[in-house]
Design a protein around this motif. Structure first.
Motif, PDB file in Angstrom:
ATOM      1  N   ALA A  61       0.858  -1.371   0.072  1.00  0.00           N
ATOM      2  CA  ALA A  61       0.181   0.051   0.103  1.00  0.00           C
ATOM      3  C   ALA A  61       0.636   0.939  -0.203  1.00  0.00           C
ATOM      4  CB  ALA A  61      -0.868  -0.280   0.877  1.00  0.00           C
ATOM      5  N   VAL A  62       2.067   1.362   0.825  1.00  0.00           N
ATOM      6  CA  VAL A  62       2.854   2.479   0.741  1.00  0.00           C
ATOM      7  C   VAL A  62       4.259   2.192  -0.089  1.00  0.00           C
ATOM      8  CG1 VAL A  62       1.820   2.527   2.760  1.00  0.00           C
ATOM      9  CG2 VAL A  62       3.990   1.730   2.609  1.00  0.00           C
ATOM     10  N   ARG A  63       5.218   1.252  -0.560  1.00  0.00           N
ATOM     11  CA  ARG A  63       5.451   1.076  -1.178  1.00  0.00           C
ATOM     12  C   ARG A  63       5.441   1.418  -2.725  1.00  0.00           C
ATOM     13  NH1 ARG A  63       9.373  -4.604  -0.937  1.00  0.00           N
ATOM     14  NH2 ARG A  63       7.404  -5.354  -2.630  1.00  0.00           N
ATOM     15  N   LYS A  64       5.657   2.530  -2.849  1.00  0.00           N
ATOM     16  CA  LYS A  64       5.455   3.283  -4.290  1.00  0.00           C
ATOM     17  C   LYS A  64       6.072   5.032  -4.195  1.00  0.00           C
ATOM     18  CE  LYS A  64       0.815   2.013  -3.855  1.00  0.00           C
ATOM     19  NZ  LYS A  64      -0.021   2.055  -3.890  1.00  0.00           N
ATOM     20  N   ARG A  65       6.028   5.047  -5.522  1.00  0.00           N
ATOM     21  CA  ARG A  65       6.530   6.220  -5.852  1.00  0.00           C
ATOM     22  C   ARG A  65       5.931   7.470  -4.811  1.00  0.00           C
ATOM     23  NH1 ARG A  65      10.756   6.931  -9.878  1.00  0.00           N
ATOM     24  NH2 ARG A  65      10.517   5.363 -10.812  1.00  0.00           N
ATOM     25  N   SER A  66       4.593   7.363  -4.638  1.00  0.00           N
ATOM     26  CA  SER A  66       3.574   8.536  -4.397  1.00  0.00           C
ATOM     27  C   SER A  66       2.410   7.841  -3.835  1.00  0.00           C
ATOM     28  CB  SER A  66       3.052   9.363  -4.659  1.00  0.00           C
ATOM     29  OG  SER A  66       2.644   9.437  -5.983  1.00  0.00           O
ATOM     30  N   ILE A  67       1.705   8.732  -2.897  1.00  0.00           N
ATOM     31  CA  ILE A  67       0.681   7.933  -2.380  1.00  0.00           C
ATOM     32  C   ILE A  67      -0.731   8.890  -1.846  1.00  0.00           C
ATOM     33  CG2 ILE A  67       1.260   5.958  -0.538  1.00  0.00           C
ATOM     34  CD1 ILE A  67       1.597   7.750   2.140  1.00  0.00           C
ATOM     35  N   ASP A  68      -1.907   8.473  -2.297  1.00  0.00           N
ATOM     36  CA  ASP A  68      -2.513   8.995  -1.937  1.00  0.00           C
ATOM     37  C   ASP A  68      -3.726   8.686  -1.227  1.00  0.00           C
ATOM     38  OD1 ASP A  68      -4.147   6.997  -3.222  1.00  0.00           O
ATOM     39  OD2 ASP A  68      -4.175   7.730  -5.001  1.00  0.00           O
ATOM     40  N   ALA A  69      -5.244   9.457  -1.463  1.00  0.00           N
ATOM     41  CA  ALA A  69      -6.266   9.176  -0.440  1.00  0.00           C
ATOM     42  C   ALA A  69      -6.448   7.682  -0.011  1.00  0.00           C
ATOM     43  CB  ALA A  69      -7.483  10.167  -0.435  1.00  0.00           C
ATOM     44  N   ASN A  70      -6.771   7.157  -1.289  1.00  0.00           N
ATOM     45  CA  ASN A  70      -7.252   5.793  -1.449  1.00  0.00           C
ATOM     46  C   ASN A  70      -6.052   4.432  -0.452  1.00  0.00           C
ATOM     47  OD1 ASN A  70      -9.534   5.687  -2.699  1.00  0.00           O
ATOM     48  ND2 ASN A  70      -8.442   6.137  -4.492  1.00  0.00           N
ATOM     49  N   ASP A  71      -4.146   5.184  -0.521  1.00  0.00           N
ATOM     50  CA  ASP A  71      -3.250   4.263   0.068  1.00  0.00           C
ATOM     51  C   ASP A  71      -4.002   4.343   1.029  1.00  0.00           C
ATOM     52  OD1 ASP A  71      -2.286   3.507  -2.362  1.00  0.00           O
ATOM     53  OD2 ASP A  71      -1.385   5.155  -2.491  1.00  0.00           O
ATOM     54  N   VAL A  72      -4.361   5.475   1.866  1.00  0.00           N
ATOM     55  CA  VAL A  72      -3.664   6.706   3.151  1.00  0.00           C
ATOM     56  C   VAL A  72      -4.932   5.256   3.927  1.00  0.00           C
ATOM     57  CG1 VAL A  72      -4.232   7.627   4.956  1.00  0.00           C
ATOM     58  CG2 VAL A  72      -2.903   7.981   3.115  1.00  0.00           C
TER      59      VAL A  72
END
Length: 223
Positions: free
Chosen positions: A124-135
């Motif tokens: 869920a978090v190991r990516k270039r950026s996170i957004d509201a869905n990831d949170v």
């Protein structure tokens, strides 16, 4: 006609062993998914890499198809040959609604890949950026009992990944859930060192307040 179309499509695929049901799930064609299941398609059949129809639907973000497959008895904890589950795919792609459906259907939130260094929370978090869905996915996983201090193959924790993104909300969520702020990850770095290196002053303050060691040194002697 629907069933025949997917059978013909499957036969013409360059990739071997992709069933008509997997094709329909990948396309998000819920009508075809239901028709194929009613005609006797094996809901848990796996392709050459171990992917199931549920995994295809989860990866592509097709919530209706996911629900249809779950209702038909799809195994939510099936794994690919490398140990990836449908929940991991949903978390990787930021499909919060699907992650929620899978969790409620009994998906194991702490399942890891074959190397033992990858869970849905890390995905869920190991990516270039996170957004509201990831949170939102982080919140869902934590509420379902996800292990907050899980580490990847390099020793990095979920907190470290989140810190690098510079968003205070998920950092606060993880600290409140018991994230260890002093774990040493890649190059012996800690979350505090990552926050300072990335210029996230507010997160630096949060980590210090949570007990982060301000004297720790990294692999190359940097603090």
């Amino acid at each position: 006609f629907i069933i025949v179309s997917y059978v013909m499509l499957s036969a013409n695929q360059s990739q071997a062993n992709i069933s008509p049901l997997c094709q329909a799930a990948r396309n998000g064609d819920t009508e075809a998914v239901n028709a194929l299941i009613a005609a006797g398609a094996e809901v848990n059949a796996q392709g050459k890499d171990g992917d199931t129809a549920l995994m295809f639907a989860a990866r592509r973000g097709h919530t209706e198809a996911v629900n249809a497959l779950i209702a038909a008895g799809a195994e939510v904890n099936a794994r690919t040959h490398s140990g990836i589950t449908a929940l991991m795919f949903a978390a990787r792609r930021g499909h919060a609604e699907i992650a929620n459906e899978l969790i409620h259907a009994g998906a194991e939130v702490n399942a890891s890949n074959n190397d033992g260094d990858n869970t849905a929370l890390i995905e869920a978090v190991r990516k270039r950026s996170i957004d509201a869905n990831d949170v939102k996915i982080v919140k869902l996983l934590m509420a379902a009992g996800a292990e907050v201090n899980v580490q990847d193959r390099y020793g990095d924790t979920v907190l470290m990944f989140v810190v690098r993104h510079g968003q205070t909300e998920p950092v606060d969520i993880l600290i409140a859930a018991g994230a260890d702020v002093n774990v040493h990850g890649h190059h012996n770095r800690t979350a505090l060192m990552d926050a300072a290196l990335s210029g996230h002053a507010e997160i630096v303050k949060m980590l210090i307040a949570a007990g982060a060691d301000v004297t720790v040194q990294g692999k190359f002697g940097n603090t």
